[in-house]
Design a protein around this motif. Sequence first.
Motif, PDB file in Angstrom:
ATOM      1  N   PRO A 120       0.809  -1.221   0.000  1.00  0.00           N
ATOM      2  CA  PRO A 120       0.000   0.000   0.000  1.00  0.00           C
ATOM      3  C   PRO A 120       0.845   1.274   0.000  1.00  0.00           C
ATOM      4  O   PRO A 120       0.429   2.288  -0.552  1.00  0.00           O
ATOM      5  N   VAL A 121       2.007   1.201   0.604  1.00  0.00           N
ATOM      6  CA  VAL A 121       3.013   2.260   0.480  1.00  0.00           C
ATOM      7  C   VAL A 121       4.337   1.576   0.163  1.00  0.00           C
ATOM      8  O   VAL A 121       4.833   0.788   0.966  1.00  0.00           O
ATOM      9  N   GLN A 122       4.901   1.867  -1.012  1.00  0.00           N
ATOM     10  CA  GLN A 122       6.208   1.301  -1.326  1.00  0.00           C
ATOM     11  C   GLN A 122       7.251   1.931  -0.408  1.00  0.00           C
ATOM     12  O   GLN A 122       7.409   3.152  -0.388  1.00  0.00           O
ATOM     13  N   GLY A 123       7.940   1.093   0.350  1.00  0.00           N
ATOM     14  CA  GLY A 123       8.936   1.589   1.294  1.00  0.00           C
ATOM     15  C   GLY A 123      10.301   1.718   0.670  1.00  0.00           C
ATOM     16  O   GLY A 123      10.776   2.819   0.394  1.00  0.00           O
ATOM     17  N   GLU A 124      10.950   0.576   0.406  1.00  0.00           N
ATOM     18  CA  GLU A 124      12.288   0.587  -0.177  1.00  0.00           C
ATOM     19  C   GLU A 124      12.297   1.253  -1.550  1.00  0.00           C
ATOM     20  O   GLU A 124      13.319   1.774  -1.993  1.00  0.00           O
ATOM     21  N   GLY A 125      11.153   1.241  -2.230  1.00  0.00           N
ATOM     22  CA  GLY A 125      11.068   1.820  -3.573  1.00  0.00           C
ATOM     23  C   GLY A 125      10.975   3.325  -3.607  1.00  0.00           C
ATOM     24  O   GLY A 125      10.859   3.901  -4.692  1.00  0.00           O
ATOM     25  N   GLY A 126      11.002   3.990  -2.443  1.00  0.00           N
ATOM     26  CA  GLY A 126      11.016   5.442  -2.446  1.00  0.00           C
ATOM     27  C   GLY A 126       9.939   6.119  -1.625  1.00  0.00           C
ATOM     28  O   GLY A 126       9.722   7.324  -1.760  1.00  0.00           O
ATOM     29  N   VAL A 127       9.267   5.381  -0.746  1.00  0.00           N
ATOM     30  CA  VAL A 127       8.176   5.914   0.084  1.00  0.00           C
ATOM     31  C   VAL A 127       7.092   6.520  -0.812  1.00  0.00           C
ATOM     32  O   VAL A 127       6.880   7.729  -0.847  1.00  0.00           O
ATOM     33  N   LEU A 128       6.424   5.649  -1.541  1.00  0.00           N
ATOM     34  CA  LEU A 128       5.397   6.058  -2.498  1.00  0.00           C
ATOM     35  C   LEU A 128       4.063   5.444  -2.097  1.00  0.00           C
ATOM     36  O   LEU A 128       3.862   4.237  -2.215  1.00  0.00           O
ATOM     37  N   PRO A 129       3.094   6.250  -1.637  1.00  0.00           N
ATOM     38  CA  PRO A 129       1.776   5.714  -1.291  1.00  0.00           C
ATOM     39  C   PRO A 129       0.986   5.357  -2.546  1.00  0.00           C
ATOM     40  O   PRO A 129       1.022   6.067  -3.554  1.00  0.00           O
ATOM     41  N   ALA A 130       0.276   4.240  -2.468  1.00  0.00           N
ATOM     42  CA  ALA A 130      -0.656   3.905  -3.536  1.00  0.00           C
ATOM     43  C   ALA A 130      -1.833   4.868  -3.508  1.00  0.00           C
ATOM     44  O   ALA A 130      -2.221   5.365  -2.443  1.00  0.00           O
ATOM     45  N   THR A 131      -2.411   5.123  -4.670  1.00  0.00           N
ATOM     46  CA  THR A 131      -3.665   5.869  -4.699  1.00  0.00           C
ATOM     47  C   THR A 131      -4.800   4.910  -4.366  1.00  0.00           C
ATOM     48  O   THR A 131      -4.720   3.701  -4.619  1.00  0.00           O
ATOM     49  N   LYS A 132      -5.865   5.456  -3.811  1.00  0.00           N
ATOM     50  CA  LYS A 132      -7.020   4.621  -3.510  1.00  0.00           C
ATOM     51  C   LYS A 132      -7.587   4.018  -4.788  1.00  0.00           C
ATOM     52  O   LYS A 132      -7.987   2.841  -4.812  1.00  0.00           O
ATOM     53  N   ALA A 133      -7.597   4.813  -5.862  1.00  0.00           N
ATOM     54  CA  ALA A 133      -8.124   4.319  -7.141  1.00  0.00           C
ATOM     55  C   ALA A 133      -7.326   3.122  -7.643  1.00  0.00           C
ATOM     56  O   ALA A 133      -7.897   2.195  -8.230  1.00  0.00           O
ATOM     57  N   MET A 170       7.612   8.212   6.104  1.00  0.00           N
ATOM     58  CA  MET A 170       7.756   9.459   5.368  1.00  0.00           C
ATOM     59  C   MET A 170       9.053   9.483   4.581  1.00  0.00           C
ATOM     60  O   MET A 170      10.070   8.917   5.000  1.00  0.00           O
ATOM     61  N   GLY A 171       9.007  10.162   3.435  1.00  0.00           N
ATOM     62  CA  GLY A 171      10.181  10.270   2.590  1.00  0.00           C
ATOM     63  C   GLY A 171      10.367  11.683   2.091  1.00  0.00           C
ATOM     64  O   GLY A 171       9.389  12.407   1.855  1.00  0.00           O
ATOM     65  N   ALA A 172      11.614  12.079   1.941  1.00  0.00           N
ATOM     66  CA  ALA A 172      11.966  13.376   1.374  1.00  0.00           C
ATOM     67  C   ALA A 172      12.873  13.131   0.177  1.00  0.00           C
ATOM     68  O   ALA A 172      14.016  12.682   0.333  1.00  0.00           O
ATOM     69  N   GLU A 173      12.350  13.391  -1.023  1.00  0.00           N
ATOM     70  CA  GLU A 173      13.118  13.179  -2.252  1.00  0.00           C
ATOM     71  C   GLU A 173      14.086  14.334  -2.458  1.00  0.00           C
ATOM     72  O   GLU A 173      13.720  15.506  -2.326  1.00  0.00           O
ATOM     73  N   LEU A 174      15.320  14.000  -2.799  1.00  0.00           N
ATOM     74  CA  LEU A 174      16.378  14.998  -2.901  1.00  0.00           C
ATOM     75  C   LEU A 174      16.493  15.554  -4.313  1.00  0.00           C
ATOM     76  O   LEU A 174      16.089  14.923  -5.286  1.00  0.00           O
ATOM     77  N   GLN A 175      17.082  16.739  -4.408  1.00  0.00           N
ATOM     78  CA  GLN A 175      17.272  17.369  -5.711  1.00  0.00           C
ATOM     79  C   GLN A 175      18.558  18.202  -5.699  1.00  0.00           C
ATOM     80  O   GLN A 175      19.230  18.350  -4.691  1.00  0.00           O
ATOM     81  N   GLY A 176      18.882  18.735  -6.869  1.00  0.00           N
ATOM     82  CA  GLY A 176      20.039  19.618  -7.001  1.00  0.00           C
ATOM     83  C   GLY A 176      21.342  18.932  -6.671  1.00  0.00           C
ATOM     84  O   GLY A 176      21.593  17.804  -7.090  1.00  0.00           O
ATOM     85  N   GLU A 177      22.182  19.600  -5.905  1.00  0.00           N
ATOM     86  CA  GLU A 177      23.496  19.072  -5.542  1.00  0.00           C
ATOM     87  C   GLU A 177      23.408  17.793  -4.712  1.00  0.00           C
ATOM     88  O   GLU A 177      24.389  17.059  -4.607  1.00  0.00           O
ATOM     89  N   PHE A 178      22.234  17.523  -4.146  1.00  0.00           N
ATOM     90  CA  PHE A 178      22.089  16.359  -3.268  1.00  0.00           C
ATOM     91  C   PHE A 178      21.350  15.206  -3.941  1.00  0.00           C
ATOM     92  O   PHE A 178      21.038  14.217  -3.285  1.00  0.00           O
ATOM     93  N   HIS A 179      21.087  15.336  -5.231  1.00  0.00           N
ATOM     94  CA  HIS A 179      20.443  14.258  -5.965  1.00  0.00           C
ATOM     95  C   HIS A 179      21.272  12.965  -5.865  1.00  0.00           C
ATOM     96  O   HIS A 179      22.484  12.977  -6.084  1.00  0.00           O
ATOM     97  N   ASN A 180      20.612  11.890  -5.476  1.00  0.00           N
ATOM     98  CA  ASN A 180      21.250  10.574  -5.309  1.00  0.00           C
ATOM     99  C   ASN A 180      22.320  10.537  -4.222  1.00  0.00           C
ATOM    100  O   ASN A 180      23.204   9.674  -4.233  1.00  0.00           O
ATOM    101  N   LYS A 181      22.239  11.463  -3.258  1.00  0.00           N
ATOM    102  CA  LYS A 181      23.216  11.486  -2.172  1.00  0.00           C
ATOM    103  C   LYS A 181      22.560  11.288  -0.810  1.00  0.00           C
ATOM    104  O   LYS A 181      22.997  11.833   0.202  1.00  0.00           O
ATOM    105  N   ALA A 182      21.489  10.480  -0.796  1.00  0.00           N
ATOM    106  CA  ALA A 182      20.781  10.245   0.460  1.00  0.00           C
ATOM    107  C   ALA A 182      21.697   9.629   1.517  1.00  0.00           C
ATOM    108  O   ALA A 182      21.639   9.984   2.696  1.00  0.00           O
TER     109      ALA A 182
END
Length: 412
Positions: free
Chosen positions: A191-204, A339-351
């Motif tokens: 229902p919420v992808q965890g390892e895949g990036g913290v992505l909740p499924a839509t109800k639909a 909860m997840g915070a997706e990174l951008q800019g200079e921190f892209h892929n530097k989690a």
Amino acid sequence: MSAPVTRQTFDEVMVPNYAPAAFVPVKGEGSRLWDQQGKEYIDFASGIAVTSLGHLHPELTKVLHEQVDRLWHLSNTFTNEPALRLARRLTETTFAEKVFFCNSGAEANEAALKLARRYAFDHFGGSKTGIVSCKQAFHGRTLFTVSVGGQPKYTEGFAPLPGDLNHIEFNNLEAAEAAINAGTCAVIVEPVQGEGGVLPATKAYLQKLRELCDKHNALLIFDEVQIGVGRSGALYAYQAYGVTPDILTSAKALGNGFPVAAMLTSNKVAASFVVGTHGSTYGGNPMACVVADKVLELIDTPEVLAGVGKRHDLIKAGLERINAKYGIFKEVRGMGLLMGAELQGEFHNKAKDIVNAAAKHGLLVLVAGTNVLRIVPSLIIPEADLQEGLARLEATVAELVSKVEAKQAQPA
């Protein structure tokens, strides 16, 4: 007396499939940990969404100590009282009518997938074997579950893999419509992808999966190993979505750190696991079950479940406050206290860089892939600890941003 051990001991004696932190935690209490040097950490990781009632919860340690003095293990030649009480609680609080106990999320998912194929065999013959799952999913590390999970990096070098598996885009209704057919025996989804990036499924999306499974006589499996047991703000996320699966898997927080997992299902589906079709030596262990029963009792209350939503809002506000200053997050998302915070800019892929830096500031956080910070604190983390953790995260981000700015300011 035992010889002292350090982080270096890991490299000397352990199989190198993990790369643990440079420090070794030795004590926990509530939402704080201490390492061998006595350094204190705020815990926003919870053992990867496991210690949802914090470390050393007094009511859990009490029931465990009581059980230690009674009975440790029997095997499934017998049943035991704690397992029966836990199974009854699970059937009384969920859709399920039957429960199978094992030791980990991977084992619960393995059981669910085996049961789905056995059910299809019993009711429709041997040709209905297809399993549909989602890309970037994670369902465990057994060969079957890692193959069903849609992340090729975890199956590289382990071929030949189990067959008749189809991976589709998560939250894509058209892809689900195209993939699920008369040959499908089961659809498995987080229902919420965890390892895949913290992505909740839509109800639909979940509703569409339910509709398609009903249409094609396939079983719908919800993997709630990470989002289950209160983390969504409901006891199980399917209850928040209003979509009921045929099989549900639960682990992680179920034992608050004591290894235990469960597969939940209906009488009709469970009937395909006749004597001898599946098993687990340690599944239903009395010590594990007495702890899990108390965990469910403590979490399944209006106060705790409502508190998840309140803490979600506090963390989201804190992350957005940090982002307003430093602009490092592309998106803050999640459900409840996953909860997840997706990174951008200079921190892209530097989690991972942020995780390592945060530890130096006394904060434990996780990654979800290379580009998402994952925050999964205790469901009952005190607000003071939560705010202190956010302050330490802000100090971490400020330090990293200043280093980037200093590097950029240097002459070429």
